[in-house]
Every structure is written in C-alpha cells, then in structure tokens.
Design an enzyme around this catalytic site. Sequence first.
Site, short mmCIF file in Angstrom:
data_model
loop_
_atom_site.label_atom_id
_atom_site.label_comp_id
_atom_site.label_asym_id
_atom_site.label_seq_id
_atom_site.Cartn_x
_atom_site.Cartn_y
_atom_site.Cartn_z
CG HIS A 34 12.06 -25.26 1.47
ND1 HIS A 34 12.22 -26.59 1.80
CD2 HIS A 34 12.11 -24.58 2.63
CE1 HIS A 34 12.31 -26.71 3.11
NE2 HIS A 34 12.24 -25.51 3.66
CD GLU A 40 5.71 -1.45 1.91
OE1 GLU A 40 4.90 -2.28 1.43
OE2 GLU A 40 5.77 -0.26 1.52
CD GLU A 48 5.81 1.13 -4.90
OE1 GLU A 48 4.78 1.27 -5.57
OE2 GLU A 48 5.81 1.13 -3.66
NE ARG A 58 -8.03 10.04 -9.30
CZ ARG A 58 -8.71 9.30 -8.43
NH1 ARG A 58 -8.56 9.50 -7.15
NH2 ARG A 58 -9.55 8.38 -8.83
CE LYS A 76 6.95 2.15 -0.79
NZ LYS A 76 5.91 1.23 -0.75
CE LYS A 136 -0.24 7.72 -2.45
NZ LYS A 136 0.92 7.10 -1.82
C1 AGP Z 1 2.46 1.24 -2.44
O1 AGP Z 1 3.74 1.88 -2.49
C2 AGP Z 1 1.85 1.12 -3.80
N1 AGP Z 1 1.77 2.39 -4.42
C3 AGP Z 1 0.57 0.31 -3.83
O2 AGP Z 1 0.94 -1.02 -3.58
C4 AGP Z 1 -0.54 0.69 -2.83
O3 AGP Z 1 -0.15 0.37 -1.52
C5 AGP Z 1 -1.80 -0.13 -3.18
O4 AGP Z 1 -2.21 0.24 -4.48
C6 AGP Z 1 -2.95 0.10 -2.20
O5 AGP Z 1 -3.37 1.43 -2.25
P1 AGP Z 1 -4.40 1.95 -1.13
O6 AGP Z 1 -3.66 1.86 0.19
O7 AGP Z 1 -4.72 3.37 -1.53
O8 AGP Z 1 -5.59 1.06 -1.16
#
Ligand code: AGP
Length: 595
Positions: A494, A471, A478, A27, A475, A590
């Site tokens: 464009h 996505e 991040e 977290r 990935k 997370k």
């Molecule tokens: C995804 O790899 C990221 N860690 C982040 O974008 C995540 O998807 C986003 O914070 C949403 O989290 P949640 O699904 O717990 O709401």
Amino acid sequence: MCGIIGCNGVEAAVPVLINGLERMEYRGYDSSGIAVLSQGKIITEKKKGRVAALVKRLEQSTNLDAQIGIGHTRWATHGKPSDENAHPHQSGKFTLVHNGIIENHAELKEQYLKLTKTKSDTDTEIAVHLLNRFYSDNCLEAIAHTVRLLKGSFALAVICEDEPDRLFCVRQASPLVVGIGDGTFAASDTSAISEKIHTLYRMNDGEIAVLSKDSIEFFDFGLNKITKTPDEFEKNSYTADKGNCEHFMLKEIYEQPEAIRKTVDAYLNENVFDLQLKIEKPERFYIVACGSAYHTGLVGRQVFERLTKIPVSVETASEFRYSRPLVNGNTPVIIISQSGETADSLAALREAKKRGAKTVSIVNVKESSIASESDFVLLTKAGPEIAVATTKAYGAQLAALYLLGIYFAEAFGTADKNELEKMKKALTELHKTVSAALGCEELIKEIAQRLKDIDRAYFIGRGLGFAAAAEGSLKLKEISYIHCEAYAAGEMKHGTISLIEKGTTVVAMNTQKELTHKLQSNIDEVRSRGARVIAVTSAESKIDADETITVPEVHPLFAVSTQIVPVQLLSYHIARLRGCDIDKPRNLAKSVTVE
Ligand code: AGP
C-alpha cells in the site's frame, strides 16, 4: 536523562564521584564534570566526552583533596555537548548539577536575570544564577525560593562555599535518591551508591534534602520539615565486567535465557499474584510504554486478547499521557519499563491513577519511581542491564506478559485449562529454546558481513511477526545508525513497496505458522522487485528467501521470544563491523527521564 552523584563526609570525594559517574554513564555520556569544596573554595573540572576524558583531565589537577562534592554525566537537552555546557554550573558561591528540563528558563532569565551574563547555552545555568540572586545568608532559603519558581523537571545537587558541611538536593519529576553510610550520598540511580550505604531514602517530588556528614534532613519547598521512612533496596554488586564479550550488549543477549528463566520461576506460582493482584474482569486493558517496552506491549495485546477475550489498547506513553485516555476503574493500565524511570511512562502511570485505574507495572529496577507508584509490580529478573539497547530486559518483559496473560485467563476463567497448563509447561522450557536460538550466531556473522554497508532495511511480519519486526527495526537502527522501518507485511504493497529496488534489504519475521503462505506472498512481492530477503522462521514453517535463519519451535504465542534472538545478534554484528559504539550509541541514553 543525565546522571547525578553527590557525597558528603567521605574520606576522598573525587574517587566516590568518579565511581558514581562511571556507574551511571549509561544515563547520558556526551560530557561530564565534578565540583568539590576544599578549604572554603569550590573547584570544578568538566569536559566534553566520556567520563574517561574527565578522569584524564583530573590527572593534571591538584588540590582536589575534599570530603564533599557533586558530579554529573550529561545527555544534552539545551546546548550542544561541550566543555562550557557540561555540568556543574557555578554562580557566585553556588555550584550545582541538574537532571531534567527547566521549561520556564527563558521567562525566569527575562524576569530576574536580565543583566546576568550566562556562560553556557543550558537551561540549568539559570537555576544557579537564581540561587545567587536570592542568596543573602541562608542557602536553604535561597534554594527553596528558587525551586518554587522553576517549572518542568529538575533533580538538583547543590554545594555552597559558605556552607561547606552541607550538600543540598532537590527532586521534582526527575529521579533522585539519598542515603547514609560512611558519609552521606545522593544519586540519580540507587545502583550508583547501593554498596556505600546502609540506609536509603527515595526522594519524592517537591522535596529538599539537606545532607550533613552523617545525617539527612528533609523539607518541602515551603521549608516545612518532613519525616521520611527509609526505603528497601538491594545492594547490587555492580558488574562492570563484560565477561568474555567485547560489549555489554552481546553479554546481555547471552544472559537473556537466564533472565527469562528467573522471571518465570519467580512468578509461575500464581499464589504470588493471588496475594497481591486483585483485578476484577475489566472491560478493557491498556498497555502503555515506550520504545522496546512498547514493542513488548504489541505482543502482550495478542496474548491477552487470545487468552482473556478482553480488548487491549497498546499506546506509547508520550501519546497516552496527553490523549485524555478513556481510562477508569474498570480498565487496568499496565506500564512496562526496564528502568522504571522513563518520564513519559511515569507520567502515563500518574495519569492513569488520576483517572481511577488500577495500575500494574512490569519493571526491572525495584527501587524505581514507576515500581513505587504502581498498585502492583511484576519485577523482571534480568539483573542490571548496561547496554543502552535493551535485549535481556526486553526478553524478560515478554515472559512477564505471558505470565500475566495466563494469570488473568485463570482468574477470569476465559481459557481452556489444558491449554493454559500446556502454556505454563512451555513457559518453564522457554529459556531453553531461547538459548538454542543463540546457536545461529555463526550464520548471523556471515550475513552481517554481507549487510554491513547497507544504508537502509525494512522489517516485515504478520501478527506477532509485526511486533518482532518493530523491535528488530529499532535494534538495528539504534546501534548501527542504518535507517530502518517496520511494516505489517500486508501493508508494504500500500505504498512502501515503491521504495524497494535492486538489493534493498528486507527482514521477514515468520512467527505465525498459519500465515506462512501469506508472508511468503509478501516476500515474493518484494523479491520480484529486487529486494534481498532474510527470513526468520521456525523449523516447521518453511519459507523461501535469499537467506533463512531457523529457530527452534516454541508455543505459538511465545514465537517472538525466540525469533528476536537472531535479529538482536544481526543488529549487534552489523554495528560491530561498522565500528559503532554499541553499548553507548550516539544521541541515546539508557533511561529517558525527560519528556
Ligand atoms: C531500547 O533498546 C531503547 N533503548 C529504548 O527504546 C527503550 O526501550 C525505551 O527508552 C524505554 O525504556 P524503559 O523500558 O526503561 O522505559
């Protein structure tokens, strides 16, 4: 989005606190600390860095024998990661930890604490000074007085030297649960204490909990007593092991097929939906989420519109909540969230309900706030996801959206029954095709070797391919810190194509068989300007690129589920070769429980 842990009446507080912090480190992990109350004195140890650094420091500490304490693992909002800014924070006889943002901390300092010298740059410290300021001989009253003044989001755990037998918790717009076992416990996340308790209470906004050694009392901020009924919860056996993988992320990529299979099996029996999900044919659907969950919403829109012929708006939660959305009783809102605690998504859910919308949530954590406040919950069966970068939960969210699309099409009679039966059959097989897609890992490792030193990459696709590109871009960026952008392939010419030069990396996602030749033109456009193109495509859709990764054929609407796998693996292996902290990337957490 920090992690809070607290305990009272346990044999030894320090190991309980450390164990809880280790379970919630995902977290937030830029610093951590604990405070225990022993022989009438509060002893605090806190340290910049991971929980392991705190554990090392504790090895040098003595007289930490205590039965009550609090702990915190931090994701910095106000004040850089440092020993001084780490929680807990102390003032007078009070020590506290906080998750959230106290938005009016400056005004409160000006009004009540003008002469108070602060030791940190945090908003949190203002709260503990206010406790001390308002305290005469009753902790609970000082806490209630303080929290009535705070604005913003705050989950607090507080101990006071004058009341060694009580631990105080407060919840306002940041998650906090409390429970009873051999002692009493508090945590930001049920999973941190689920094995220690037999009774769980999810705290609601505006509540104070007073944890004695074996019981818990609840009050509102006006100190009116509240009676709460316990909440259901699952004792999840926390698997801290990565199996034979080097990182949780790789383990979870390989768990993706099982996450999909379990989610499909749980809900393909439409009776489950009939019993609980009563939604009349609406004028519009809204899908609202953040990050990767938002990217699954981009897929959901195309699936829903294809099957139900009903328009779908897909919005990021942080925008939706302040956009005065045109939501009403005839526009169901689907909130997608792995953690079920994302502040923006929870606020969007509440905004939708305020405007009279039926709400459906797709979450991976049963006891989460979003799950508890939605009209209907579709629980993905991905199991605990530890890596900050989501993979298996993302894959399960896609499966959940396919299920919902089929359900609504059947409920509204908007799609050919044979087509829906074919989709259901394909859905029961999807986990096998996703598993087969994992077979490209050796090729991915070779490609990653060639890409490990790039400084930027562009992801392109058409239709569902753009959702996959979005996505893939997230990935890679991040976890490897490489600058990435996702573009609808037809959009590159464009403007963005001006950035393409010799050796620029472009990843093309060919999910739309019928648009293969259009995507090929876009690939040729960037290659003719020097780009090096890696294409992801299915066996039947030939693409000419510098590198081609082929995944098994699957139902056209499910193509993202298989094509995202090589991209997840590519992101992982590039980040690994760059020596990045894959499971806990810098600056991330997370569960984003602050705005
Ligand atoms: C995804 O790899 C990221 N860690 C982040 O974008 C995540 O998807 C986003 O914070 C949403 O989290 P949640 O699904 O717990 O709401």
